[in-house]
Design an enzyme around this catalytic site. Structure first.
Site, PDB file in Angstrom:
ATOM      1  N   GLU A   1     -17.879 -41.836  25.897  1.00  0.00           N
ATOM      2  CA  GLU A   1     -17.047 -41.827  27.586  1.00  0.00           C
ATOM      3  C   GLU A   1     -15.554 -42.309  27.645  1.00  0.00           C
ATOM      4  OE1 GLU A   1     -18.997 -41.142  29.603  1.00  0.00           O
ATOM      5  OE2 GLU A   1     -21.312 -41.569  28.551  1.00  0.00           O
TER       6      GLU A   1
ATOM      7  N   ASP B   1     -25.933 -40.791  17.653  1.00  0.00           N
ATOM      8  CA  ASP B   1     -24.249 -41.344  17.301  1.00  0.00           C
ATOM      9  C   ASP B   1     -24.147 -40.519  15.685  1.00  0.00           C
ATOM     10  OD1 ASP B   1     -23.807 -42.589  19.480  1.00  0.00           O
ATOM     11  OD2 ASP B   1     -24.090 -44.972  18.819  1.00  0.00           O
TER      12      ASP B   1
ATOM     13  N   HIS C   1     -14.047 -39.120  27.808  1.00  0.00           N
ATOM     14  CA  HIS C   1     -14.063 -38.345  29.006  1.00  0.00           C
ATOM     15  C   HIS C   1     -13.308 -39.243  30.079  1.00  0.00           C
ATOM     16  CE1 HIS C   1     -17.742 -35.686  29.251  1.00  0.00           C
ATOM     17  NE2 HIS C   1     -18.534 -36.716  29.496  1.00  0.00           N
TER      18      HIS C   1
END
Length: 697
Positions: free
Chosen positions: A222, A283, A225
């Site tokens: 994130e 992950d 992003h």
């Protein structure tokens, strides 16, 4: 019966989903929503993309000079229960994971297949440091992806701070972010608590994390992003673009742990770079950025790139991180005491704040604020809030280092004095165990009366470490906001300090519920730490009574009672009431409030207890209204029964933008000079605090 069956079916569906969960990121969904709702967002995105392309053509010309770019972070932990209120250690493990992944020091970095090793980013030179951890108890179960959690708990200094909200998004969504160029009111990243942290860190087996997304890579994804990286498949098919030349074309996201040689676009050269942080794999199976992605991230810090504020006007310069705090003097022998009788002693003024603390002995110069004299000796330290030191100006006072490595126990005591207007500001004591990273140890806000009050804090969690402390005084929206400290002491045996410490008092909580016990819950907090809590009480009978004993050590606390419907526990739907007592004293009592009522109290060494303030949130008196909302030039506030109130408009960075007075005959607020955006309007009249979110266009 139907309702129960429906709930059972939903629970089974959620359980089945959990067993087969895939990574779900809502960033692209949020991005499309912002493009449709904010016409300027598309324009800003286009400008940033043009700058990024120029950067990629000649990265050395635009690349920021210096060894590292420091990204200070404020983490907003918003929790509905104790499990979601993740520990400081879990938060720190996430920041450590970001630094490993962005620094290419992650242990699985060399698992990169040989075909991609030549295009790995290496160290991006981006480093993340915790500026503050903020905690908010909220009964809301899930927050969705419409930025509700950001509006409820606004970002702090988003132009130069990365704000992270740790809150349950729901719907199987792990997280979402906002690309550069969006509104500052919603800038940052949001992640559900069970995906925020690294289970491989020391103590990680005790963290609240959910495999296979338990190694902190959701935040890495994130934050990517947030730094303008797209998903590697371009959120389309084999013809979509992620705007990075060295990531092969992909036709869809990859899940789980794919095998080497996976190619979702056979007609295009190159296999999928599924181990890239911007894919959807587990992950344990993502461990690299590409060099092209590094260039895109670096471009965001160039002038016009959307994150330039982190370099043009950095909020602070860290000390380097890791190890013990940098100290000109370290205290190793105890008890230690400082009452500032001969100056600052081993203490120092902050260097990156707005103004200095003042040493005084004769009373602060402003009327109806500040102490008239010291509590120990003749001198004390205080924050002078008269102009130009308000609104929202910060003064910091730093301690020497305290080596607790050879101590078996440690107790910190001090006296504080907050006397002035109700909106006078906030005093916090912060602690650092690694230079540059500070967390709140204790805090208090608003007028606490014209008296000195003692605080006692247990430091046993820091035994074996070297710590540093910092008092942070933040002024409110008035000159009547002087705050003071005195009689600081640390003892190794529970003694020391002007009021002593170490005692325990048994407090008794009694709650008679209204007709909706399922709406009631409570907490006792010491600073931002929850000491005890209970509720909600869905299984309790309507109108029944709860009695609970709570052992409290000497110190100062906040008792907070909440009603999720917002109508208190008396008197619309039953005659509920509550009381918290100790040693014959009433510490908190009531029943008629809005969404919450907070009572602040102290218990001293002789088990005497005293209440010193009560604050209500969400009490909306008859006739109260704010419109138009959105507003262009004027807000009108209809007060109902309120006759003389103060108001404050606070922007999404936490800065006070406007203050004043309103009444039934003067109820207009001129907002024409304010920047467009979201604001929090707080109207204060006596003990009532009314809060409204308003949009100014």
């Amino acid at each position: 019966m139907f309702k129960n069956l429906l709930l059972l079916g939903m629970a089974m569906a959620i359980t089945n989903f959990a067993y087969a969960q895939k990574r779900l990121c809502a960033t692209e969904e949020v991005h499309e929503r912002l493009l449709q709702s904010d016409p300027d967002f598309a324009r800003r995105q286009n400008e940033i993309e043009n700058l990024t392309r120029r950067f990629e053509e000649n990265p050395e010309q635009f690349r920021v000079s210096g060894d590292q770019i420091i990204i200070p972070c404020v983490i907003h932990v918003v929790y509905a229960n104790a499990t979601e209120n993740i520990s400081d250690a879990q938060v720190q493990s996430q920041i450590d994971r970001l630094n490993k992944d962005f620094g290419a020091t992650n242990s699985d970095y060399d698992n990169t297949p040989s075909e991609f090793q030549s295009v790995r980013s290496g160290d991006t030179k981006l480093r993340f440091e915790i500026l503050e951890i903020r905690r908010f108890s909220d009964s809301r179960d899930t927050w969705g992806t419409n930025d509700a959690v950001k509006y409820e708990y606004p970002p702090v200094e988003p132009e130069r701070v990365l704000n992270m909200w740790v809150a349950d998004i729901g719907g199987g969504i792990l997280g979402y972010a906002q690309f550069p160029g969006g509104s500052l009111a919603t800038d940052g990243v949001v992640m559900s608590p069970q995906y925020f942290g690294d289970a491989t860190a020391t103590g990680g087996s005790n963290f609240y994390l959910s495999a296979p997304f338990d190694r902190g890579r959701t935040a890495t994804h994130e934050v990517g992003h947030w730094l303008n990286l797209r998903h590697i498949w371009g959120d389309g098919n084999c013809s979509a673009d992620d705007f990075v030349s060295d990531t092969p074309v992909a036709g869809n996201p990859n899940y789980g742990c794919p095998s080497a040689g996976t190619n979702s676009c056979p007609s295009s050269p190159g296999n999928d770079m599924f181990m890239n942080y911007m894919d959807y794999v587990d992950d344990a199976c993502m461990f690299m950025f590409s060099a092209g992605q590094d260039n895109r991230m670096q471009a965001t810090f160039a002038n016009g790139g959307g994150r330039e504020g982190f370099l043009l006007d950095p909020i602070y310069t860290p000390g380097g991180g890791g190890g013990t705090p940098s100290c000109s003097n370290t205290i190793e022998n105890y008890p230690y005491a400082e009452s500032f009788e001969s100056g600052l002693g081993d203490w120092t003024q902050g260097s990156g704040d707005d103004f200095d603390w003042t040493r005084d002995a004769s009373g602060t110069p402003s009327s109806n604020t500040g102490p008239a004299s010291a509590v120990d000796g003749s001198y004390y330290m205080y924050v002078e809030s008269s102009s130009p030191n308000y609104p929202s100006k910060v003064a910091e006072l730093l301690s020497p280092c305290f080596d607790l490595s050879n101590q078996s126990a440690a107790v910190l005591t001090f006296q504080y004095h907050l006397y002035g207007a109700s909106n006078m500001g906030n005093l916090a004591l912060q602690i650092s165990v690694d230079d540059g990273s500070w967390t709140n140890l204790w805090s208090i806000s608003g007028n606490q009366g014209n008296s000195w009050n003692e605080v006692s804090l247990d430091l046993n969690n820091y035994l074996g470490s070297t710590i540093k402390l910092k008092y942070v005084g933040t002024t409110g929206s008035t000159w009547q906001g002087d705050m003071a400290i005195d009689a600081f002491a640390i003892s190794s045996d529970g003694s020391g300090g002007s009021g002593g410490s170490g005692g325990t008092t048994l407090a008794t909580l009694t709650i008679t519920f209204d007709n909706y016990p399922e709406e009631t819950r409570w907490e006792i907090l010491e600073g931002s730490t929850v000491i005890a809590s209970g509720g909600t009480y869905g299984s309790a009978a309507d109108g029944s009574t709860l009695v609970e004993d709570i052992a409290l050590e000497n110190g100062c606390y906040d008792f907070v009672i909440y009603d999720s419907y917002g109508d208190g526990i008396c008197c619309s739907y039953g005659n509920g009431s509550y009381s918290l007592t100790a040693g014959g004293s009433i510490l908190a009592s009531g029943g008629s409030f809005g969404s919450s009522e907070t009572s602040s109290f102290c218990i001293d060494d002789n088990a005497r207890a005293s209440q010193y303030s009560v604050r209500q949130e969400g009490v909306i008196p008859e006739g109260f209204a704010v419109f138009p909302n959105p507003a262009f030039t004027t807000l009108k506030v209809f007060m109902g029964k309120l006759n003389n109130a103060k108001y404050t408009l606070v922007n999404t960075s936490g800065k006070v933008s406007k203050t004043g007075s309103i009444s039934n005959t003067n109820n207009e607020i001129n907002v024409s000079e304010l920047e467009p955006g979201f604001y929090i309007l707080r109207v204060i009249e006596k003990d009532n605090i009314l809060v409204n979110k308003v949009l100014i266009l």
